[in-house]
Design a protein around this motif. Structure first.
Motif, PDB file in Angstrom:
ATOM      1  N   ARG A 641       0.816  -1.209   0.000  1.00 18.49           N
ATOM      2  CA  ARG A 641       0.000   0.000   0.000  1.00 18.49           C
ATOM      3  C   ARG A 641       0.850   1.259   0.000  1.00 18.49           C
ATOM      4  O   ARG A 641       0.424   2.310  -0.497  1.00 18.49           O
ATOM      5  N   ASN A 642       2.052   1.196   0.540  1.00 20.40           N
ATOM      6  CA  ASN A 642       2.888   2.383   0.668  1.00 20.40           C
ATOM      7  C   ASN A 642       4.065   2.397  -0.296  1.00 20.40           C
ATOM      8  O   ASN A 642       5.078   3.051  -0.049  1.00 20.40           O
ATOM      9  N   LEU A 643       3.932   1.661  -1.401  1.00 20.23           N
ATOM     10  CA  LEU A 643       4.896   1.720  -2.497  1.00 20.23           C
ATOM     11  C   LEU A 643       4.145   2.090  -3.769  1.00 20.23           C
ATOM     12  O   LEU A 643       3.049   1.576  -4.027  1.00 20.23           O
ATOM     13  N   VAL A 644       4.714   2.987  -4.554  1.00 14.41           N
ATOM     14  CA  VAL A 644       4.086   3.375  -5.820  1.00 14.41           C
ATOM     15  C   VAL A 644       4.041   2.171  -6.756  1.00 14.41           C
ATOM     16  O   VAL A 644       5.044   1.457  -6.909  1.00 14.41           O
ATOM     17  N   SER A 645       2.903   1.938  -7.391  1.00 14.39           N
ATOM     18  CA  SER A 645       2.728   0.783  -8.270  1.00 14.39           C
ATOM     19  C   SER A 645       3.199   1.087  -9.680  1.00 14.39           C
ATOM     20  O   SER A 645       2.918   2.166 -10.226  1.00 14.39           O
ATOM     21  N   LEU A 646       3.908   0.131 -10.257  1.00 16.35           N
ATOM     22  CA  LEU A 646       4.308   0.220 -11.660  1.00 16.35           C
ATOM     23  C   LEU A 646       3.234  -0.429 -12.514  1.00 16.35           C
ATOM     24  O   LEU A 646       2.876  -1.593 -12.300  1.00 16.35           O
ATOM     25  N   ILE A 647       2.708   0.319 -13.473  1.00 16.57           N
ATOM     26  CA  ILE A 647       1.659  -0.197 -14.344  1.00 16.57           C
ATOM     27  C   ILE A 647       2.248  -0.802 -15.606  1.00 16.57           C
ATOM     28  O   ILE A 647       1.779  -1.814 -16.111  1.00 16.57           O
ATOM     29  N   GLY A 648       3.299  -0.193 -16.129  1.00 14.73           N
ATOM     30  CA  GLY A 648       3.877  -0.712 -17.354  1.00 14.73           C
ATOM     31  C   GLY A 648       5.110   0.054 -17.762  1.00 14.73           C
ATOM     32  O   GLY A 648       5.657   0.860 -17.004  1.00 14.73           O
ATOM     33  N   TYR A 649       5.545  -0.183 -18.992  1.00 15.26           N
ATOM     34  CA  TYR A 649       6.771   0.420 -19.500  1.00 15.26           C
ATOM     35  C   TYR A 649       6.694   0.515 -21.018  1.00 15.26           C
ATOM     36  O   TYR A 649       5.865  -0.143 -21.669  1.00 15.26           O
ATOM     37  N   CYS A 650       7.547   1.342 -21.576  1.00 11.82           N
ATOM     38  CA  CYS A 650       7.735   1.423 -23.031  1.00 11.82           C
ATOM     39  C   CYS A 650       9.228   1.348 -23.284  1.00 11.82           C
ATOM     40  O   CYS A 650       9.995   2.123 -22.718  1.00 11.82           O
ATOM     41  N   ASP A 651       9.644   0.400 -24.109  1.00 16.96           N
ATOM     42  CA  ASP A 651      11.074   0.184 -24.382  1.00 16.96           C
ATOM     43  C   ASP A 651      11.237  -0.127 -25.855  1.00 16.96           C
ATOM     44  O   ASP A 651      11.264  -1.282 -26.262  1.00 16.96           O
ATOM     45  N   GLU A 652      11.303   0.932 -26.657  1.00 16.55           N
ATOM     46  CA  GLU A 652      11.432   0.726 -28.085  1.00 16.55           C
ATOM     47  C   GLU A 652      12.168   1.883 -28.726  1.00 16.55           C
ATOM     48  O   GLU A 652      12.137   3.007 -28.232  1.00 16.55           O
ATOM     49  N   GLU A 653      12.842   1.579 -29.817  1.00 17.61           N
ATOM     50  CA  GLU A 653      13.594   2.562 -30.583  1.00 17.61           C
ATOM     51  C   GLU A 653      14.455   3.410 -29.652  1.00 17.61           C
ATOM     52  O   GLU A 653      15.268   2.874 -28.913  1.00 17.61           O
TER      53      GLU A 653
END
Length: 923
Positions: A641-653
């Motif tokens: 609850r007290n850590l920011v959640s990672l939803i996703g990423y973009c890793d291209e070009e």
């Protein structure tokens, strides 16, 4: 695999080349209009040293033209020029009006050349422009009104030219402007009062021009102005507006030699004024400034007609370096005036000096300069000679002696420093700059520093590799981009800076593409692609790449970092660049909500309606970014609850982005700032501290293996819509070591020191030994910020030292943030005691996070009924209660007793036995 044996070597090579050249086949070349514009720009330039020889062949973007950086724009088949950076290349000639055809340009940098002629008005067509640096040329004519069309422009540097005419009133439309540097020209007319509409303006430098007329009173309404420097102009008949006392953000006011008249207004209302120069004017009357900010380092009032006496309290200003009253009509020095020996006091040329007894020995001519220069420490190193084939030398600060290294030499100038003596701020500058450059402290060597007219401070720096002979090419590129792109922000005390030179030396021979490509990422990508092609051809693994290409249906210009580092990302989403661009309206400035050393942060709206925060890497952060991979790998498996959640990423070009849950209430630092209109009350601060502590406790005890955050600070503690604290930014985090085969757990990790000045554990800093107690020290600093509202380091002051000094002197009540609407002493006492224990120099004397969570939870439980979590989410705006003097003594006594007794007994909170990993269950 049976079929792969039928491929010939030539067929494999052709196939691989086809894969990597698909973008060219699809027409990925520079937009024709922009290519023609660059050719027109080249035609107007004189290039005696042939620095632009690559501009004579090929396509600008795909042939790596020097100083040209390009990007692909969604839904466009062409590449567009986004940066034109020809910094210090000995160019002359004029700047062609065709520059206005570079419609996607963001940075235009022609600093330190010999350009003549006018600034083309067509620049006003480049609505994407956010940086224009033309300083250090011989440009003439007037400033075009059309520059006022550039709503995204945040830095305009035209200083040190021959520009004349007025400052256009259209500049008031530059709504993103933060840095306006027009000094050392021939500008005339008045400073437009309309500039007061620039709500984001930090630095207004107009010194050494021909400006006249009254000083604009409206500047008093500016919301962010930190430096106003207008020396060496002619405001004849004008006085200093009394309203300037209302510029709450002002750090430096310099109006030397401006023909000003009247009296010195009351400036006691400027809470952080650090530098005041009103010398060489026609000011009269007594020095009626009874009180100035304690931050002030420099007061220069010489060569006026001031009479009366010197304010006695000036000698008690704690950070004062220089006090100059020369050549006035002062006839008295108060008996209580006793400045410390370290303060330079200049008073000759006043009537009081006619009476040596009354002058108290202060009238003797000083041999010391007002702004002494200096050099770095002279260290004798008894080592064998280094090779002579490169510019090898020893790093005098290296913890490992006698390693031959090749440094980068950097010319660096502070344009408007808020100090008179650099020596006492040298360590703060070193810590500040190395942290921002992501270097260890010993990698920076200040060889010498010299004060110039202004005064400005010229520094000659050497950046040394970290105990390897040479920096890698990507490191050289990264460092140059940080400095040349103003992508670091020094502490306010140092003011704005100039990059005077960035000398490659032996690196020009070691990495020829650094020179030929203007340090573009295209060169690096080309080298990388060539290496991959060769490796593929030799290893004959064509089938793998055929399948990979079919599965992706697209080509990327570099291998995915996630694949290279074997990062598992199954539980988070992978986004395309197009999705990110759509979510942020093509990364519009209006969507930007923050910026750090890694990159900018944007608020975005995904296709499913979710609101997210998107952290987009700067270009210099892309290649081999461990921070990017570390953040994904850690956050994809951490859930609390007290850590920011990672939803996703973009890793291209050429893009790396991280997508987080959106935190609508920003950072904790935002709510502790002096400019915050709705400050947090004590109960809110306590709940935020408890939430952040639980997040860190989870990292230390529940993660497997445990994690040391390594960068705990108020800007990395974010607040959601209900002011629930969440710890963020795991780019510097380290996994704790696991037990060996005998079950023994190592006590620490040996690693290069990383972190933020002011929060760094002193034991970790000195020994390179990282433990969980390093996070405890940083969290202790956060607790001190919550209680006092102070910053960790401000104007050379360290919050830990300041609070400890206040505690020892018995003046604790004076440092408690008065903006808290309710802060009873018994709770503040326990909170302060906890913070001080966390900030002990020795790690063994600090509590574990489990003990900290328990103590904060106990304080929360002891709150009066009704002061619960529901009440803290409503921001109170009532009257601000403070600790009264009648209660301060008992508050101090109670604090001391609580701190001393628990520290001496080693019980309770200071019981530092190692807690079990399940000793506290985070809520």
């Amino acid at each position: 695999m049976a079929r792969s044996g039928g491929f010939t070597y030539a067929a494999i090579l052709l196939l691989v080349l086809n894969i990597f050249q698909v973008d060219v086949v699809r027409g990925q070349s520079t937009h024709p209009i922009e290519a023609n514009a660059l050719s027109a720009i080249k035609a107007r330039l004189i290039d005696p040293t042939n620095n632009l020889n690559k501009w004579n062949r090929g396509d600008p973007c795909t042939s790596n033209w020097t100083g040209v950086t390009c990007h692909k724009i969604p839904s466009d088949t062409y590449l567009h020029v986004t940066k034109l950076e020809l910094f210090k290349m000995n160019l002359s000639g004029t700047l062609a009006p065709e520059v206005g055809l570079l419609s996607q340009l963001r940075k235009l940098n022609f600093m330190w050349n010999n350009l003549t002629g006018n600034i083309p008005k067509e620049i006003g067509n480049i609505t994407t422009l956010n940086l224009m640096a033309l300083n250090g040329n011989q440009l003439s004519g007037s400033l075009p009104d059309e520059i006022g069309y550039l709503k995204k422009l945040n830095r305009l540097q035209v200083d040190q030219n021959q520009i004349s005419g007025p400052i256009p009133t259209s500049f008031a439309n530059l709504e993103s402007m933060k840095h306006l540097h027009m000094n050392n020209n021939s500008l005339s007319g008045q400073i437009p009062s309309e500039l007061s509409r620039l709500s984001k303006l930090l630095h207004l430098l107009v010194d050494t021009n021909n400006l006249s007329g009254p000083l604009p009173r409206n500047l008093a309404g500016m919301l962010s102005l930190k430096i106003f420097q207008a020396d060496n102009n002619n405001f004849s008949g004008s006085s200093i507006p009394a309203a300037y006392n209302n510029i709450r953000t002002l750090l430096k006011l310099s109006l030397r030699n401006c023909s000003l008249q009247g009296v010195i207004p009351d400036l006691s209302g400027i809470p952080e004024l650090g530098y005041l120069d009103l010398s060489w004017n026609q000011l009269r009357g007594s020095i009626a400034v009874d009180r100035l900010a304690s931050n002030i380092t420099t007061i220069i009032l010489s060569h006026n007609f001031l009479n009366g006496t010197i304010p006695a309290n000036f000698s008690g200003l704690p950070n004062l370096q220089l006090l100059n009253f020369e050549s006035n009509s002062l006839d008295t020095i108060p008996a209580a005036f006793e400045p410390p020996k370290a303060v330079i006091v200049l008073i000759s040329g006043n009537p009081v000096c006619d009476n040596p007894a009354r002058a108290k020995g202060l009238c003797q001519p000083k041999s010391v300069n007002e702004a002494p220069s200096g050099q770095g420490p002279q260290v004798n190193i008894d080592c064998a000679s280094c090779p002579t084939d490169k510019n090898y030398e020893y790093n005098p600060l290296s913890p490992i002696p006698c390693i031959c290294l090749v440094p980068l030499e950097v010319g660096f100038r502070l344009k408007s420093p808020g100090i008179s003596d650099f020596h006492s701020y040298k360590k703060a500058f070193e810590m500040d700059s190395t942290s921002l450059l992501d270097l260890s402290l010993y990698q920076l060597y200040i060889e010498r520093y010299t004060w110039e007219a202004g005064p400005r401070l010229n520094l000659h720096l050497k950046l040394f590799p970290n105990n390897t002979n040479l920096f890698t090419m990507s490191e050289v590129m990264r460092l140059r981009q940080l400095l040349a792109g103003w992508e670091i922000t020094l502490s306010d005390i140092f003011g704005p800076y100039d990059l005077l030179n960035f000398t490659l030396g032996s690196y020009a021979d070691e990495f020829p593409t650094l020179v030929s490509s203007g340090l573009k990422k295209g060169a690096l990508a080309g080298i990388l692609a060539g290496t991959i092609i060769a490796a593929i051809a030799v290893s004959v693994v064509s089938t793998f790449f055929i399948m990979r290409r079919r599965s992706k249906h697209r080509t990327v210009s570099r291998p995915s970092l996630l694949l290279r580092f074997s990062v598992k990302v199954d539980v988070v989403r992978s986004f395309t660049f197009e999705e990110m661009a759509t979510a942020t309206n093509n990364f519009d400035d209006s969507a930007e909500i923050g910026e750090g050393g890694y990159g900018k942060v944007y608020k975005g709206n995904l296709a499913d309606g979710a609101t997210v925060a998107i952290k987009r890497a700067h270009e210099h952060s892309l290649q081999g970014s461990n921070e990017f991979c570390t953040e994904i790998e850690l956050l994809s498996r951490l859930h609390h609850r007290n850590l920011v959640s990672l939803i996703g990423y973009c890793d291209e070009e050429v893009e790396q982005m991280l997508v987080y849950e959106f935190m609508p209430n920003g950072t904790l630092r935002d709510h502790l700032s002096a400019t915050c209109k709705r400050p947090l009350n004590f109960v809110q601060r306590l709940h935020i501290a408890l939430g952040a502590a639980k997040g860190i406790l989870y990292l230390h005890t529940e993660a497997d293996p445990p994690i040391f955050h390594r960068d705990v600070k108020t800007t990395n503690i974010l607040l959601d819509s209900k002011f629930v604290a969440k710890v963020a930014d795991f780019g510097l985090s380290k996994l704790a070591l696991i037990p060996d085969v005998e079950g023994t757990l190592p006590e620490h990790i040996s690693t290069v020191v990383k972190g933020t000045p002011g929060y760094l554990d002193p034991e970790y800093f000195l020994t390179n030994k990282l433990t969980e107690k390093s996070d405890v020290y940083s969290f202790g600093v956060v607790l001190l910020e919550l209680l006092t509202g102070m910053k960790p380091i401000q104007f050379g002051k360290n919050i830990v030292r300041e609070v400890k000094a206040a505690y020892q002197s018995g003046d604790v009540s004076g440092i408690i943030d008065s903006r808290m609407s309710w802060c009873p002493r018994e709770f503040a006492t326990r909170f302060l005691s906890l913070a001080l224990k966390c900030c002990q120099d020795e790690s063994d004397a600090r509590p574990y996070m489990a003990n900290i969570v328990r103590e904060l939870d106990d304080i929360r439980s002891a709150l009066p009924e009704g002061e619960d979590l529901l009440s803290v989410t409503s921001m109170e705006t009532g009257s601000l209660a403070t600790l009264t003097q009648s209660t301060s003594n008992s508050f101090i006594t109670t604090t001391r007793e609580h701190f001393d007794s628990s520290h001496a007994s080693g019980s309770g909170l200071m019981d530092n036995s190692v807690p079990s990993r399940m000793s506290v269950t985070p809520r």
